[in-house]
Design an enzyme around this catalytic site. Structure first.
Site, mmCIF file in Angstrom:
data_model
loop_
_atom_site.group_PDB
_atom_site.id
_atom_site.type_symbol
_atom_site.label_atom_id
_atom_site.label_comp_id
_atom_site.label_asym_id
_atom_site.label_seq_id
_atom_site.Cartn_x
_atom_site.Cartn_y
_atom_site.Cartn_z
ATOM 1 N N HIS A 121 9.153 -31.962 -24.370
ATOM 2 C CA HIS A 121 9.226 -32.673 -23.074
ATOM 3 C C HIS A 121 7.969 -32.453 -22.255
ATOM 4 O O HIS A 121 7.996 -32.528 -21.031
ATOM 5 C CB HIS A 121 10.474 -32.214 -22.310
ATOM 6 C CG HIS A 121 11.755 -32.576 -23.005
ATOM 7 N ND1 HIS A 121 12.229 -33.858 -23.081
ATOM 8 C CD2 HIS A 121 12.613 -31.807 -23.711
ATOM 9 C CE1 HIS A 121 13.361 -33.875 -23.772
ATOM 10 N NE2 HIS A 121 13.616 -32.643 -24.178
ATOM 11 N N GLU A 162 10.009 -12.862 -20.322
ATOM 12 C CA GLU A 162 9.584 -11.457 -20.100
ATOM 13 C C GLU A 162 8.397 -11.115 -20.985
ATOM 14 O O GLU A 162 7.434 -10.500 -20.541
ATOM 15 C CB GLU A 162 10.751 -10.522 -20.370
ATOM 16 C CG GLU A 162 10.421 -9.048 -20.323
ATOM 17 C CD GLU A 162 9.805 -8.599 -18.994
ATOM 18 O OE1 GLU A 162 9.879 -9.344 -17.998
ATOM 19 O OE2 GLU A 162 9.187 -7.515 -18.969
ATOM 20 N N CYS A 213 0.836 -1.218 0.000
ATOM 21 C CA CYS A 213 0.000 0.000 0.000
ATOM 22 C C CYS A 213 0.863 1.257 0.000
ATOM 23 O O CYS A 213 2.053 1.212 0.201
ATOM 24 C CB CYS A 213 -0.817 0.032 1.272
ATOM 25 S SG CYS A 213 -1.714 -1.442 1.574
ATOM 26 N N ARG A 244 1.225 1.963 -5.946
ATOM 27 C CA ARG A 244 1.542 0.970 -4.909
ATOM 28 C C ARG A 244 0.336 0.104 -4.556
ATOM 29 O O ARG A 244 0.452 -0.866 -3.805
ATOM 30 C CB ARG A 244 2.075 1.661 -3.650
ATOM 31 C CG ARG A 244 3.337 2.472 -3.868
ATOM 32 C CD ARG A 244 3.721 3.247 -2.622
ATOM 33 N NE ARG A 244 4.014 2.348 -1.522
ATOM 34 C CZ ARG A 244 5.209 1.801 -1.303
ATOM 35 N NH1 ARG A 244 6.204 2.079 -2.141
ATOM 36 N NH2 ARG A 244 5.424 0.991 -0.303
ATOM 37 N N ASN A 269 1.158 -0.317 5.882
ATOM 38 C CA ASN A 269 1.748 -0.979 4.700
ATOM 39 C C ASN A 269 2.551 -2.146 5.249
ATOM 40 O O ASN A 269 3.418 -1.962 6.088
ATOM 41 C CB ASN A 269 2.651 0.018 3.957
ATOM 42 C CG ASN A 269 3.482 -0.642 2.852
ATOM 43 O OD1 ASN A 269 4.455 -0.073 2.417
ATOM 44 N ND2 ASN A 269 3.116 -1.824 2.394
ATOM 45 N N GLY A 270 2.196 -3.350 4.804
ATOM 46 C CA GLY A 270 2.963 -4.513 5.244
ATOM 47 C C GLY A 270 2.047 -5.645 5.638
ATOM 48 O O GLY A 270 0.851 -5.645 5.338
ATOM 49 N N LYS A 324 4.656 -9.877 -19.687
ATOM 50 C CA LYS A 324 3.947 -8.674 -20.147
ATOM 51 C C LYS A 324 2.524 -9.008 -20.555
ATOM 52 O O LYS A 324 1.566 -8.377 -20.152
ATOM 53 C CB LYS A 324 4.678 -8.026 -21.343
ATOM 54 C CG LYS A 324 6.016 -7.400 -21.067
ATOM 55 C CD LYS A 324 6.017 -6.256 -20.095
ATOM 56 C CE LYS A 324 6.089 -6.688 -18.697
ATOM 57 N NZ LYS A 324 7.081 -6.395 -17.792
ATOM 58 N N GLU A 338 0.318 -9.990 -17.562
ATOM 59 C CA GLU A 338 0.022 -8.890 -16.620
ATOM 60 C C GLU A 338 -1.071 -7.971 -17.123
ATOM 61 O O GLU A 338 -1.919 -7.532 -16.366
ATOM 62 C CB GLU A 338 1.283 -8.028 -16.440
ATOM 63 C CG GLU A 338 2.241 -8.484 -15.398
ATOM 64 C CD GLU A 338 3.283 -7.398 -15.144
ATOM 65 O OE1 GLU A 338 4.119 -7.159 -16.030
ATOM 66 O OE2 GLU A 338 3.229 -6.785 -14.086
ATOM 67 N N TRP A 377 -3.434 -2.216 -1.352
ATOM 68 C CA TRP A 377 -3.327 -3.448 -2.120
ATOM 69 C C TRP A 377 -3.541 -4.561 -1.102
ATOM 70 O O TRP A 377 -2.694 -4.826 -0.264
ATOM 71 C CB TRP A 377 -1.938 -3.559 -2.773
ATOM 72 C CG TRP A 377 -1.786 -4.786 -3.620
ATOM 73 C CD1 TRP A 377 -2.221 -4.960 -4.896
ATOM 74 C CD2 TRP A 377 -1.181 -6.023 -3.238
ATOM 75 N NE1 TRP A 377 -1.902 -6.228 -5.338
ATOM 76 C CE2 TRP A 377 -1.278 -6.903 -4.341
ATOM 77 C CE3 TRP A 377 -0.579 -6.482 -2.081
ATOM 78 C CZ2 TRP A 377 -0.781 -8.204 -4.321
ATOM 79 C CZ3 TRP A 377 -0.080 -7.774 -2.038
ATOM 80 C CH2 TRP A 377 -0.179 -8.629 -3.159
ATOM 81 N N LYS A 418 2.557 -1.721 -8.404
ATOM 82 C CA LYS A 418 3.834 -1.419 -9.040
ATOM 83 C C LYS A 418 5.011 -1.780 -8.156
ATOM 84 O O LYS A 418 6.066 -2.162 -8.623
ATOM 85 C CB LYS A 418 3.903 0.083 -9.360
ATOM 86 C CG LYS A 418 5.157 0.514 -10.065
ATOM 87 C CD LYS A 418 5.254 -0.098 -11.454
ATOM 88 C CE LYS A 418 6.510 0.338 -12.167
ATOM 89 N NZ LYS A 418 6.695 -0.432 -13.422
HETATM 90 C C1 AGP Z 1 6.928 -6.296 -14.064
HETATM 91 O O1 AGP Z 1 6.169 -5.903 -15.193
HETATM 92 C C2 AGP Z 1 6.046 -6.539 -12.869
HETATM 93 N N1 AGP Z 1 5.346 -5.361 -12.514
HETATM 94 C C3 AGP Z 1 6.803 -7.148 -11.708
HETATM 95 O O2 AGP Z 1 7.183 -8.459 -12.071
HETATM 96 C C4 AGP Z 1 8.064 -6.388 -11.259
HETATM 97 O O3 AGP Z 1 9.082 -6.524 -12.207
HETATM 98 C C5 AGP Z 1 8.538 -7.017 -9.934
HETATM 99 O O4 AGP Z 1 7.531 -6.810 -8.950
HETATM 100 C C6 AGP Z 1 9.862 -6.443 -9.454
HETATM 101 O O5 AGP Z 1 9.721 -5.075 -9.214
HETATM 102 P P1 AGP Z 1 11.052 -4.212 -8.931
HETATM 103 O O6 AGP Z 1 11.859 -4.196 -10.179
HETATM 104 O O7 AGP Z 1 10.532 -2.856 -8.552
HETATM 105 O O8 AGP Z 1 11.774 -4.881 -7.798
HETATM 106 N N1 GLU Z 2 -1.941 -6.028 5.180
HETATM 107 C C1 GLU Z 2 -2.641 -4.745 4.957
HETATM 108 C C2 GLU Z 2 -4.010 -4.957 4.276
HETATM 109 O O1 GLU Z 2 -4.273 -6.032 3.773
HETATM 110 C C3 GLU Z 2 -1.778 -3.825 4.117
HETATM 111 C C4 GLU Z 2 -1.505 -4.442 2.764
HETATM 112 C C5 GLU Z 2 -0.327 -3.842 1.987
HETATM 113 O O2 GLU Z 2 0.564 -3.188 2.539
HETATM 114 O O3 GLU Z 2 -0.313 -4.079 0.753
HETATM 115 O O4 GLU Z 2 -4.805 -4.057 4.231
#
Ligand code: AGP
Ligand code: GLU
Length: 608
Positions: free
Chosen positions: A504, A481, A2, A27, A100-101, A485, A488, A74, A603
């Site tokens: 295989h 890669e 988040c 985020r 966040n976490g 893309k 995603e 998130w 992101k």
């Molecule tokens: C890439 O298109 C994705 N968004 C994801 O795999 C990303 O590369 C991955 O989360 C790593 O992010 P970073 O390079 O910021 O560590």
């Molecule tokens: N664990 C918290 C939630 O689910 C925060 C999530 C996060 O940092 O992405 O709301």
């Protein structure tokens, strides 16, 4: 992963906080909320959906606040919903908190608190934090934190306010990013310094369980034992212009088209044409004398991991140094054997990926130095790596990484050249290599100029539910890669295989309804990949081949071809990927997908 933003000061609080929060939307964006104090009242507004929706509601309600915290989510615990959106509250309703976490022991703590008669209204781990702090609160917030925080297992960043503590923002950071922006008569709090960089460049990063009590005119910081400490202030040297889409329909498309410039920025100041060497003036000291580097260990996630995989081929080919590439979320739980003479490179566009950061800490704890490859100044990786090469690709807003990947590969190719010139590569060879590197931006542009043709082909296959990618040698990680893309941003089940692996097992999945995308621009294995194409054609599938310009050998054998300029083998993955980024984009556009902010993703993955 988040996003947290907080503000106290002379500006219009609600507007300032929501503008800052918008800069953090990358985020996470499944729900958003704001809480603040107005006089002695705690007010809040939160709901599922994006920040714009919250902003409309807050404006329609005419919310006025003296200070505020805000959050864009998130979800990790509890589905995206109004009630699970942050902020969350203690039992009294006087403490509001955003997070966040992940709290790994949230279930046990919740059970304990329920036994004490505490009721819960959400499915989140965050509410457990608020209820726990509230349980220990008897008027002294710092004391309550001192008791509650050690009970929490996991990485987190918190911001909170309390009705009985007007004028104060309280912040806590344990292995999740949280930075204080120091203004004149105002104080900011954010998961990413970019979000307040247009107001102040003076930053204090919080770390390792530190607690901060902020007012508009004061900053108190305490260590994990809650003893007051002094912390160094950093000066941010970073782009502050809020990125805009310009004339592009999506940030993702804009960033794909920014790749010639991203490549130029990566090359800038990193090439000595006269000596035919790559240079890294940003290094204070090369973490290991280049002559004594016996092997490389590259650690990353996602697209950054793919960049590391591709780089392993070019480094081994050019410098004849063995390279191991590890997925950070796996590496950190191994008992890694890292031998003396190993140079460690951590790749992270955001510089906030929790698994990559944890792997870096593991490596550093074993006494190894780390080079960080990162695109965000002030990020945690930039602070914790021993040396950092900034990609200078400019802010990458689209969740799917494009220009950062190209920039990563360009820098890693320069690292290959740097190492190769300490070994067998002659000055003349190095000069030739740099000349070919300088062609890269124009070659990327030539692929972008084919966007109409790429869109035409993409539309033919946009209805598919699965797509196969194959490549050999360094075109295999390029295929990984390309598949990522497409996954995603279009939600198509796209998977990549080494060409030689089809028979295989994966060949069983091929049917007349299948599409195979063959990355053929690797001369030494062309005949082999051509045979793979035949194997697939014999089962009635369609084939899109990505070939070098002028390639005639596949004309009558495949449904479609895309052509890339001929270049040195180690640079071909960059050009192939640009073509397949556009292929993925136009398929996603045809499918009406949410390209810049795909469902379930964010992101910066700052949770494990
Ligand atoms: C890439 O298109 C994705 N968004 C994801 O795999 C990303 O590369 C991955 O989360 C790593 O992010 P970073 O390079 O910021 O560590
Ligand atoms: N664990 C918290 C939630 O689910 C925060 C999530 C996060 O940092 O992405 O709301």
């Amino acid at each position: 992963m988040c996003g947290i933003f907080g503000y106290t000061g002379k500006r219009v609080v609600v507007e300032t906080v929501l503008q800052g929060l918008k800069r953090l939307e990358y985020r996470g964006y499944d729900s958003a909320g704001i809480a603040g104090l107005h006089g002695d009242q705690l007010l809040f507004c939160k709901q599922v959906g994006k920040i714009d929706t919250l902003q409309e509601r807050v404006q329609s309600e005419g919310m006025v606040l003296d200070l505020a915290i805000a959050h864009t989510r998130w979800a990790t615990h509890g589905k995206p919903s109004d009630v699970n959106a942050h902020p969350h509250f203690d039992a009294s309703g006087k403490l509001a908190l955003v997070h966040n976490g992940i709290i790994e022991n949230e279930a046990e703590l919740k059970q304990e608190l329920k036994k004490k008669g505490i009721a819960f209204t959400t499915d989140t781990d965050t509410e457990v934090i608020a209820k726990l702090i509230g349980w220990f609160y008897e008027g002294d917030l710092l004391r309550a934190l001192k008791t509650a925080l050690p009970l929490l297992k996991g990485a987190f960043a918190l911001a909170m306010i309390h009705e009985e503590h007007p004028g104060k923002l309280i912040a806590v950071a344990r292995q999740s990013p949280l930075l204080i922006g120091v203004g004149k008569g105002e104080t900011f709090l954010s998961s990413d310094a970019n979000a307040f960089a247009s107001y102040t460049r003076e930053v204090i990063p919080l770390s390792e369980g530190e607690v901060a009590i902020l007012t508009a005119s004061s900053i108190q910081i305490f260590n994990a034992s809650l003893e007051m400490i002094e912390k160094e202030r950093h000066e941010l040297d970073m782009e502050i212009a809020a990125p805009t889409k310009g004339s592009f329909a999506h940030y993702t498309l804009k960033e794909i088209f920014e790749q010639p410039q991203a490549a130029r920025n990566a090359l800038l100041s990193h090439c000595d044409e006269e000596q035919g060497v790559a240079i890294f003036p940003e290094f204070r000291v090369m973490p290991l004398d280049a002559e004594f580097i016996q092997r490389l260990l590259i650690i990353a996630c996602g697209t950054s991991f793919h960049a590391g995989l591709i780089a392993s081929y070019s480094i081994e080919e050019m410098a004849r140094i063995p390279v191991t590439v590890e997925i950070a979320s796996e590496f950190r739980y191994k008992q890694p054997l890292i031998l003396p003479g190993t140079l460690v490179v951590a790749i992270s566009q955001s510089g906030e990926t929790a698994d990559t950061l944890a792997a870096v800490r593991l490596v550093k704890a074993q006494g190894f130095k780390v080079i960080g490859l990162c695109n965000v100044q002030g990020s945690t990786l930039a602070r914790e790596a021993d040396e950092t090469i900034f990609l200078k690709a400019g802010p990458e807003v689209g969740v799917c990484s494009t220009k950062a990947f190209t920039s990563q590969l360009t820098v890693l190719t320069l690292l290959s050249l740097f190492l190769a010139r300490y070994r067998e590569m002659s000055r003349e060879e190095g000069q030739r290599f740099i000349k070919e590197l300088y062609q890269l931006p124009n070659q990327i542009q030539r692929i972008l100029d084919q966007s109409d043709e790429i869109e035409r082909i993409a539309k033919k296959y946009a209805h598919l539910s699965e797509v196969f990618f194959i490549g050999r040698n360094l075109m295999y990680p390029a295929a990984l890669e390309a598949a990522l893309k497409l996954k995603e941003i279009s939600y198509i089940n796209a998977n990549a295989y080494p060409g030689g692996e089809l028979k295989h097992g994966p060949l069983a999945l091929i049917s007349p309804e299948s599409l195979l995308v063959a990355l053929t621009a690797h001369e030494p294995t062309f005949d082999k990949i051509q045979s793979n194409i035949q194997e697939v054609k014999a089962r009635g599938a369609a084939v899109l081949a990505i070939c070098y310009e002028g390639e005639k050998r596949l004309e009558a054998r495949v449904e479609d071809q895309l052509f890339i300029p001929r270049t040195r083998g180690v640079l071909t993955p960059i050009l192939t990927t640009v073509a397949l980024q556009l292929f993925a984009y136009y398929i996603a556009k045809e499918r009406g997908a949410s390209i810049d902010q795909p469902r379930n993703l964010a992101k910066s993955v700052s949770v494990e």
